[in-house]
Design an enzyme around this catalytic site. Structure first.
Site, mmCIF file in Angstrom:
data_model
loop_
_atom_site.group_PDB
_atom_site.id
_atom_site.type_symbol
_atom_site.label_atom_id
_atom_site.label_comp_id
_atom_site.label_asym_id
_atom_site.label_seq_id
_atom_site.Cartn_x
_atom_site.Cartn_y
_atom_site.Cartn_z
ATOM 1 N N SER A 82 4.796 -18.795 3.734
ATOM 2 C CA SER A 82 5.606 -17.746 3.131
ATOM 3 C C SER A 82 7.083 -18.087 3.173
ATOM 4 C CB SER A 82 5.350 -16.423 3.839
ATOM 5 O OG SER A 82 5.272 -16.610 5.213
ATOM 6 N N HIS A 94 1.851 -19.579 -2.750
ATOM 7 C CA HIS A 94 2.088 -18.423 -1.877
ATOM 8 C C HIS A 94 1.446 -17.168 -2.454
ATOM 9 C CE1 HIS A 94 5.308 -15.639 0.128
ATOM 10 N NE2 HIS A 94 4.161 -15.602 0.782
ATOM 11 N N GLU A 121 3.317 -17.263 -5.919
ATOM 12 C CA GLU A 121 4.627 -17.921 -6.007
ATOM 13 C C GLU A 121 4.369 -19.424 -5.838
ATOM 14 O OE1 GLU A 121 7.233 -16.716 -2.772
ATOM 15 O OE2 GLU A 121 8.958 -16.641 -4.100
ATOM 16 N N ASN A 139 10.273 -13.678 -0.052
ATOM 17 C CA ASN A 139 10.703 -13.260 1.283
ATOM 18 C C ASN A 139 12.218 -13.293 1.455
ATOM 19 O OD1 ASN A 139 8.361 -12.336 2.557
ATOM 20 N ND2 ASN A 139 7.597 -14.440 2.603
HETATM 21 N N1 3HC Z 1 -8.713 -6.400 0.273
HETATM 22 C C1 3HC Z 1 -9.210 -6.088 -0.931
HETATM 23 N N2 3HC Z 1 -8.907 -4.944 -1.601
HETATM 24 C C2 3HC Z 1 -8.070 -4.086 -0.977
HETATM 25 C C3 3HC Z 1 -7.523 -4.339 0.280
HETATM 26 C C4 3HC Z 1 -7.871 -5.549 0.908
HETATM 27 N N3 3HC Z 1 -7.386 -5.899 2.117
HETATM 28 N N4 3HC Z 1 -6.723 -3.299 0.626
HETATM 29 C C5 3HC Z 1 -6.755 -2.420 -0.382
HETATM 30 N N5 3HC Z 1 -7.569 -2.893 -1.356
HETATM 31 C C6 3HC Z 1 -7.896 -2.240 -2.610
HETATM 32 C C7 3HC Z 1 -8.763 -1.050 -2.326
HETATM 33 O O1 3HC Z 1 -10.122 -1.429 -2.285
HETATM 34 C C8 3HC Z 1 -8.434 -0.125 -3.465
HETATM 35 O O2 3HC Z 1 -9.196 -0.415 -4.595
HETATM 36 P P1 3HC Z 1 -10.485 0.492 -4.956
HETATM 37 O O3 3HC Z 1 -10.256 1.849 -4.406
HETATM 38 O O4 3HC Z 1 -10.536 0.424 -6.427
HETATM 39 O O5 3HC Z 1 -11.605 -0.202 -4.286
HETATM 40 C C9 3HC Z 1 -7.006 -0.488 -3.830
HETATM 41 O O6 3HC Z 1 -6.710 -1.738 -3.217
HETATM 42 C C10 3HC Z 1 -6.063 0.544 -3.323
HETATM 43 O O7 3HC Z 1 -6.281 0.688 -1.933
HETATM 44 P P2 3HC Z 1 -6.250 2.055 -1.156
HETATM 45 O O8 3HC Z 1 -6.749 3.145 -2.057
HETATM 46 O O9 3HC Z 1 -6.948 1.849 0.144
HETATM 47 O O10 3HC Z 1 -4.758 2.288 -0.742
HETATM 48 P P3 3HC Z 1 -3.439 2.270 -1.576
HETATM 49 O O11 3HC Z 1 -3.580 2.858 -2.939
HETATM 50 O O12 3HC Z 1 -2.444 2.836 -0.656
HETATM 51 O O13 3HC Z 1 -3.114 0.701 -1.786
HETATM 52 C C11 3HC Z 1 -2.197 -1.320 -1.113
HETATM 53 C C12 3HC Z 1 -3.117 -0.188 -0.723
HETATM 54 C C13 3HC Z 1 -2.777 -2.095 -2.310
HETATM 55 C C14 3HC Z 1 -2.111 -2.242 0.089
HETATM 56 C C15 3HC Z 1 -0.798 -0.721 -1.507
HETATM 57 O O14 3HC Z 1 -0.333 0.128 -0.494
HETATM 58 C C16 3HC Z 1 0.254 -1.769 -1.751
HETATM 59 O O15 3HC Z 1 0.330 -2.359 -2.815
HETATM 60 N N6 3HC Z 1 1.111 -1.984 -0.738
HETATM 61 C C17 3HC Z 1 2.169 -2.997 -0.799
HETATM 62 C C18 3HC Z 1 1.590 -4.335 -0.500
HETATM 63 C C19 3HC Z 1 2.624 -5.404 -0.545
HETATM 64 O O16 3HC Z 1 3.812 -5.206 -0.747
HETATM 65 N N7 3HC Z 1 2.166 -6.630 -0.336
HETATM 66 C C20 3HC Z 1 3.022 -7.789 -0.257
HETATM 67 C C21 3HC Z 1 3.325 -8.055 1.164
HETATM 68 S S1 3HC Z 1 4.408 -9.411 1.351
HETATM 69 C C22 3HC Z 1 3.395 -10.730 1.429
HETATM 70 O O17 3HC Z 1 2.188 -10.650 1.430
HETATM 71 C C23 3HC Z 1 4.098 -12.034 1.516
HETATM 72 C C24 3HC Z 1 4.066 -12.597 2.876
HETATM 73 O O18 3HC Z 1 4.629 -13.872 2.818
HETATM 74 C C25 3HC Z 1 4.767 -11.773 3.927
#
Ligand code: 3HC
Length: 287
Positions: free
Chosen positions: A119, A141, A153, A191
Site C-alpha cells: 500500500s 494495489h 492502483e 494512501n
Molecule cells: N468481502 C466481500 N463483500 C463484502 C465485504 C467483504 N469483506 N464487506 C462487505 N461486503 C459486501 C456485503 O456483502 C454487501 O453486499 P451484499 O449485501 O449485496 O451482499 C456490501 O458489501 C455492503 O456491505 P454491508 O451492507 O455489510 O455494509 P455497508 O453498506 O456499510 O458497506 C463497506 C460496507 C463496503 C465496507 C462500506 O462501508 C465501504 O465502502 N467502506 C469504505 C471502504 C474503504 O474505504 N476501503 C478502502 C480502504 S483503504 C485500502 O484498502 C488501502 C489500503 O492500502 C489501506
C-alpha cells in the site's frame, strides 16, 4: 499471456480477498500462508462469501461451486509453483516483503509476473533484491474489501517492462476491476491522500474538537464517506495506518506532516489495532 493460476502470498484480509475475486472471475487461485490458522480463516471467509452471493442471487450454486473449486490453500510456496502469476500480500514491512520477493524469484518460472499489493512501499526498492527480474515486478494495489472495491492502483517501478504493465492492466480488468496508474512515490496516490486525512482525524480527536462518533458522523453526513475516518482506520487496522504513515515519513524527506499522531501510536502500542483485535478507536467487544 493468459493468466490461468494466481498464487497469492499471504492469506490475510487482502490476500484472501484477492484470491476470492480471482476465483469468482474464473481464475484458479492458490493462497500461500505459513500460518495454518490464517489459511483456515481465508477458507472460511471464501465459503461464507460464496454462500452469501448465492443467497443474494448474485451467483448460482453451480457458479459458487465452480469458484470454490478454483481455490486452494498451501503452507509452502513450492506447492504453488505451477502458478503463472504471483501477488504478494504479506505484512506491510519492507524486510519481510524483500525476503518474500527473493523466495518468489526462486520459486516461480522465469516469465511469471511478481506483483505486490503493497500500500505504500517503493516498487523499485522491492525489485532491487531481484535485479534479474526487476522488469517483472509491479505494484497491484487492491482495496479493502477487495471483492467490493473497484480500484486497482497500478504502480510501475523503474525497471518494470511495458509487457508487465500491459498484463497487469489486462488481469485487473479480468478480475472486474478498474486499473488506474500512479507513480512510485511512497504511499502512491491512494494512501498519500487518505492516510493524512485519517491521521488528522486522530489529531482532531486528541485536540478535543469532537468525540470519535461525531468526527465520523460529520465526515459521513457532510462529505458522503461510507465510513468516517476513525471507523475506517479501525477497519484498515491501526497498525497498518501507522506503518503507512511511517513509510511516507521516511520516503518523503522525513516531512513531519507524515508522522503518525500520538493518539494513533498510543492505541497501537496498547494492542488496540481495530476490528481485527476487537478494539481500536471503538470497542467492538461491546458491539
Ligand atoms: N468481502 C466481500 N463483500 C463484502 C465485504 C467483504 N469483506 N464487506 C462487505 N461486503 C459486501 C456485503 O456483502 C454487501 O453486499 P451484499 O449485501 O449485496 O451482499 C456490501 O458489501 C455492503 O456491505 P454491508 O451492507 O455489510 O455494509 P455497508 O453498506 O456499510 O458497506 C463497506 C460496507 C463496503 C465496507 C462500506 O462501508 C465501504 O465502502 N467502506 C469504505 C471502504 C474503504 O474505504 N476501503 C478502502 C480502504 S483503504 C485500502 O484498502 C488501502 C489500503 O492500502 C489501506
Amino acid at each position: 499471456m493468459t493468466v490461468k493460476k494466481i498464487a497469492v502470498i499471504g492469506g490475510g484480509t487482502m490476500g484472501s480477498g484477492i484470491a476470492l475475486t480471482a476465483a469468482v472471475h474464473g481464475i484458479d487461485a492458490v493462497v500461500v500462508d505459513i500460518n495454518e490458522d490464517q489459511l483456515a480463516r481465508a477458507k472460511d471467509y471464501h465459503a461464507k462469501q460464496l454462500a452469501r452471493s448465492v443467497s443474494k442471487e448474485r451467483m448460482t450454486q453451480v457458479g459458487a461451486d465452480s469458484a470454490a473449486a478454483k481455490l486452494s490453500y498451501v503452507t509452502a510456496m513450492a506447492d504453488a509453483a505451477d502458478a503463472n502469476w504471483v501477488v504478494e500480500a504479506a505484512t506491510e514491512n519492507i524486510d519481510i516483503k524483500k525476503s518474500i520477493f527473493v523466495q518468489m524469484y526462486e520459486t516461480f518460472g522465469k516469465s511469471v509476473v511478481l506483483a505486490t499489493n503493497t500500500s505504500s512501499i517503493s516498487i523499485t526498492e522491492l525489485a532491487s533484491v531481484i535485479p534479474d527480474a526487476a522488469d517483472r515486478v509491479i505494484g497491484m494495489h487492491f482495496f479493502n474489501p477487495v471483492p467490493v472495491m473497484k480500484l486497482v492502483e497500478v504502480i510501475k517501478g523503474e525497471e518494470t517492462s511495458s509487457e508487465t504493465t500491459a498484463s497487469t492492466l489486462k488481469l485487473s480488468e479480468k478480475m472486474g476491476k478498474i486499473p488506474v496508474p500512479a507513480n512510485d512515490r511512497a504511499g502512491f496516490v491512494s494512501n498519500r491522500v487518505l492516510m493524512p486525512m485519517i491521521n488528522e482525524a486522530f489529531h482532531a480527536w486528541a485536540d478535543g474538537v469532537a468525540e470519535p462518533e461525531d468526527i465520523d458522523s460529520i465526515m459521513k453526513l457532510g462529505c458522503a464517506f461510507p465510513m468516517g475516518p476513525l471507523r475506517l482506520a479501525d477497519y484498515i487496522g491501526l497498525d497498518v495506518c501507522k506503518d503507512i504513515m511511517m513509510v511516507m515519513y521516511n520516503g518523503l524527506d522525513e516531512n513531519p506532516k507524515y508522522l503518525p499522531s500520538a493518539k494513533l501510536v498510543k492505541l497501537v502500542d496498547q494492542g488496540y489495532l481495530g476490528d481485527k483485535s476487537g478494539r481500536g478507536v471503538y470497542n467492538y467487544d461491546k458491539g
